[in-house]
Design an enzyme around this catalytic site. Structure first.
Site, PDB file in Angstrom:
ATOM      1  N   ASP A 197       5.854  -1.047 -14.911  1.00  0.00           N
ATOM      2  CA  ASP A 197       4.892  -2.142 -14.678  1.00  0.00           C
ATOM      3  C   ASP A 197       3.726  -2.280 -15.702  1.00  0.00           C
ATOM      4  O   ASP A 197       3.295  -3.348 -15.989  1.00  0.00           O
ATOM      5  CB  ASP A 197       4.058  -1.922 -13.386  1.00  0.00           C
ATOM      6  CG  ASP A 197       5.402  -1.889 -12.060  1.00  0.00           C
ATOM      7  OD1 ASP A 197       6.160  -2.537 -12.226  1.00  0.00           O
ATOM      8  OD2 ASP A 197       4.966  -1.052 -11.061  1.00  0.00           O
ATOM      9  N   MET A 245       0.805  -1.263  -0.035  1.00  0.00           N
ATOM     10  CA  MET A 245      -0.104  -0.078   0.021  1.00  0.00           C
ATOM     11  C   MET A 245       0.884   1.166  -0.118  1.00  0.00           C
ATOM     12  O   MET A 245       1.951   1.356   0.634  1.00  0.00           O
ATOM     13  CB  MET A 245      -0.829  -0.036   1.388  1.00  0.00           C
ATOM     14  CG  MET A 245      -2.086   0.922   1.146  1.00  0.00           C
ATOM     15  SD  MET A 245      -3.106   1.057  -0.331  1.00  0.00           S
ATOM     16  CE  MET A 245      -4.077  -0.335   0.306  1.00  0.00           C
ATOM     17  N   ASN A 255      15.143  -1.574 -17.016  1.00  0.00           N
ATOM     18  CA  ASN A 255      15.049  -0.182 -17.675  1.00  0.00           C
ATOM     19  C   ASN A 255      16.513   0.083 -17.855  1.00  0.00           C
ATOM     20  O   ASN A 255      17.429  -0.780 -17.868  1.00  0.00           O
ATOM     21  CB  ASN A 255      14.318   0.985 -16.914  1.00  0.00           C
ATOM     22  CG  ASN A 255      14.886   1.063 -15.475  1.00  0.00           C
ATOM     23  OD1 ASN A 255      16.300   0.952 -15.222  1.00  0.00           O
ATOM     24  ND2 ASN A 255      14.353   1.737 -14.577  1.00  0.00           N
TER      25      ASN A 255
HETATM   26  P1  ADP Z   1      10.505   2.206 -15.344  1.00  0.00           P
HETATM   27  O1  ADP Z   1       9.146   2.865 -14.918  1.00  0.00           O
HETATM   28  O2  ADP Z   1      10.741   0.736 -15.008  1.00  0.00           O
HETATM   29  O3  ADP Z   1      11.615   2.980 -15.262  1.00  0.00           O
HETATM   30  P2  ADP Z   1      10.503   3.341 -18.216  1.00  0.00           P
HETATM   31  O4  ADP Z   1      10.547   4.566 -17.475  1.00  0.00           O
HETATM   32  O5  ADP Z   1      11.714   2.721 -18.910  1.00  0.00           O
HETATM   33  O6  ADP Z   1      10.395   2.161 -17.037  1.00  0.00           O
HETATM   34  O7  ADP Z   1       9.136   3.171 -18.997  1.00  0.00           O
HETATM   35  C1  ADP Z   1       8.722   1.810 -19.394  1.00  0.00           C
HETATM   36  C2  ADP Z   1       8.198   1.960 -20.681  1.00  0.00           C
HETATM   37  O8  ADP Z   1       6.916   3.051 -20.614  1.00  0.00           O
HETATM   38  C3  ADP Z   1       8.833   2.659 -21.730  1.00  0.00           C
HETATM   39  O9  ADP Z   1       9.841   1.875 -22.398  1.00  0.00           O
HETATM   40  C4  ADP Z   1       7.919   3.328 -22.907  1.00  0.00           C
HETATM   41  O10 ADP Z   1       7.166   2.130 -23.501  1.00  0.00           O
HETATM   42  C5  ADP Z   1       6.666   3.892 -21.803  1.00  0.00           C
HETATM   43  N1  ADP Z   1       7.080   5.204 -21.065  1.00  0.00           N
HETATM   44  C6  ADP Z   1       7.692   5.709 -19.987  1.00  0.00           C
HETATM   45  N2  ADP Z   1       7.705   6.874 -20.019  1.00  0.00           N
HETATM   46  C7  ADP Z   1       7.405   7.438 -21.309  1.00  0.00           C
HETATM   47  C8  ADP Z   1       6.907   8.634 -21.766  1.00  0.00           C
HETATM   48  N3  ADP Z   1       7.292  10.043 -21.177  1.00  0.00           N
HETATM   49  N4  ADP Z   1       6.599   8.843 -23.114  1.00  0.00           N
HETATM   50  C9  ADP Z   1       6.028   7.663 -23.803  1.00  0.00           C
HETATM   51  N5  ADP Z   1       6.185   6.318 -23.346  1.00  0.00           N
HETATM   52  C10 ADP Z   1       6.678   6.313 -22.025  1.00  0.00           C
END
Ligand code: ADP
Length: 296
Positions: free
Chosen positions: A245, A14, A185
């Site tokens: 996620d 939570m 990531n």
């Molecule tokens: P985490 O949350 O694990 O750090 P990321 O930031 O790499 O992962 O985001 C996961 C996926 O979500 C990216 O590969 C992309 O597909 C999408 N995503 C995240 N942020 C953006 C954004 N600002 N614009 C478009 N797609 C996004």
């Protein structure tokens, strides 16, 4: 649409979120602006992302015998996620993340609570459920031994596995060799390779399993030594919490639907992008209808 049976073994938390105009210093009390609770934990978030899209999801996890546990469980139930394999641990607190947000900065304390009671024996008790699944989805917010056991059992029954290596920690080659897909990531990918010893061949194999999420820049995957970059989808991002996620839940779903790895990544890239257009990790996770609407 064929059923996609996904078993998620992971954390349920939570999130307790306080907004304030200043993060207090040691010994200081400040009056905050707002407070809300929202279900989280990478396991529960990824289960939710897959279920929203139409997957048949079973969650294997644990909560404490407190109000947060009940709320976290009900949240999954309401989405039709199977909760029979979630343990309620007596005398234990549900995992929480105490998050203080101030002007774009945050400070967070995570107490794993019941998530740490997921032992390898708990996983073994769910072998039947695992055996009848199409995909196992795991992260690293539960004890590593239990992650390894889940992946071993999946392998034994020829169930494909996605390991989202978050939060990143040194991982044994035995585990990395068993999983089918790794979804770090960019930051996690760097640390994963920096902390893993292996032969050139082993590391090369590892790289080929990686599907690297790069935030707004999209997704990178590797096929036969070639890098394939799927560019990010342009959206107005308001909250990127839980983007990874959403991506993982969607990737598991799309692979179960029989899509190729590249097609599944393209789909998950869209789902991840949609998820950042709304506030909240789970609140932004789209249904299949929303994804289709977005693509139209
Ligand atoms: P985490 O949350 O694990 O750090 P990321 O930031 O790499 O992962 O985001 C996961 C996926 O979500 C990216 O590969 C992309 O597909 C999408 N995503 C995240 N942020 C953006 C954004 N600002 N614009 C478009 N797609 C996004």
């Amino acid at each position: 649409m064929a059923a996609s049976k996904i078993i998620v073994v992971g954390s349920m938390n939570m999130d307790l979120v306080t907004s304030t105009n200043r993060i207090p210093a040691v010994g200081e009390t400040v009056i905050g602006d707002a407070f809300h609770t929202t279900p989280g934990g990478k396991g529960a978030n990824q289960a939710m992302a897959a279920a929203r899209l139409g997957a048949e999801v079973t969650m294997v996890g644990a909560v404490g015998d407190d109000a947060f546990g009940e709320a976290a469980m009900n949240n999954l139930k309401q989405q039709g996620i199977g909760t029979d394999a979630i343990r309620i641990v007596e005398g234990c607190s549900t995992g929480i993340a105490a998050i203080t947000v101030s002007d774009g900065d945050n400070s967070i304390i995570v107490v794993p609570g019941a998530n740490h009671s997921i032992t390898p024996a708990v996983i073994e008790a769910q072998e039947e459920v695992l055996k009848n699944s199409d995909m196992l989805l795991v992260q690293l917010e539960i004890p590593l031994d239990s992650v390894i056991r889940a992946v071993q059992l999946a392998k034994k029954h020829n169930i494909r596995t996605i390991l989202n290596p978050a939060p990143i920690q040194p991982l044994p080659m035995e585990l990395l060799e068993m999983v089918d897909y790794l979804t770090p990531n960019e930051h996690e990918q760097t640390l994963l390779f920096a902390s893993t010893d292996g032969s050139v061949k082993q590391l090369e194999r590892l790289k080929e399993k990686c599907i690297v999420t790069k935030g707004s820049k999209g997704v990178m995957l590797y096929q036969n030594g070639e890098e394939i970059l799927i560019p990010g989808v342009e959206v107005e991002a308001v909250d990127t919490t839980g983007a990874g996620d959403s991506f993982n839940g969607a990737l598991a779903f799309a692979l179960c639907q029989g899509k190729s790895v590249e097609e599944a990544c393209r789909f998950a890239n869209v789902v991840g992008a949609i998820s950042v257009t709304k506030f909240g990790a789970q609140a932004g996770m789209p249904t299949m209808e929303e994804v289709e609407g977005f693509l139209r």
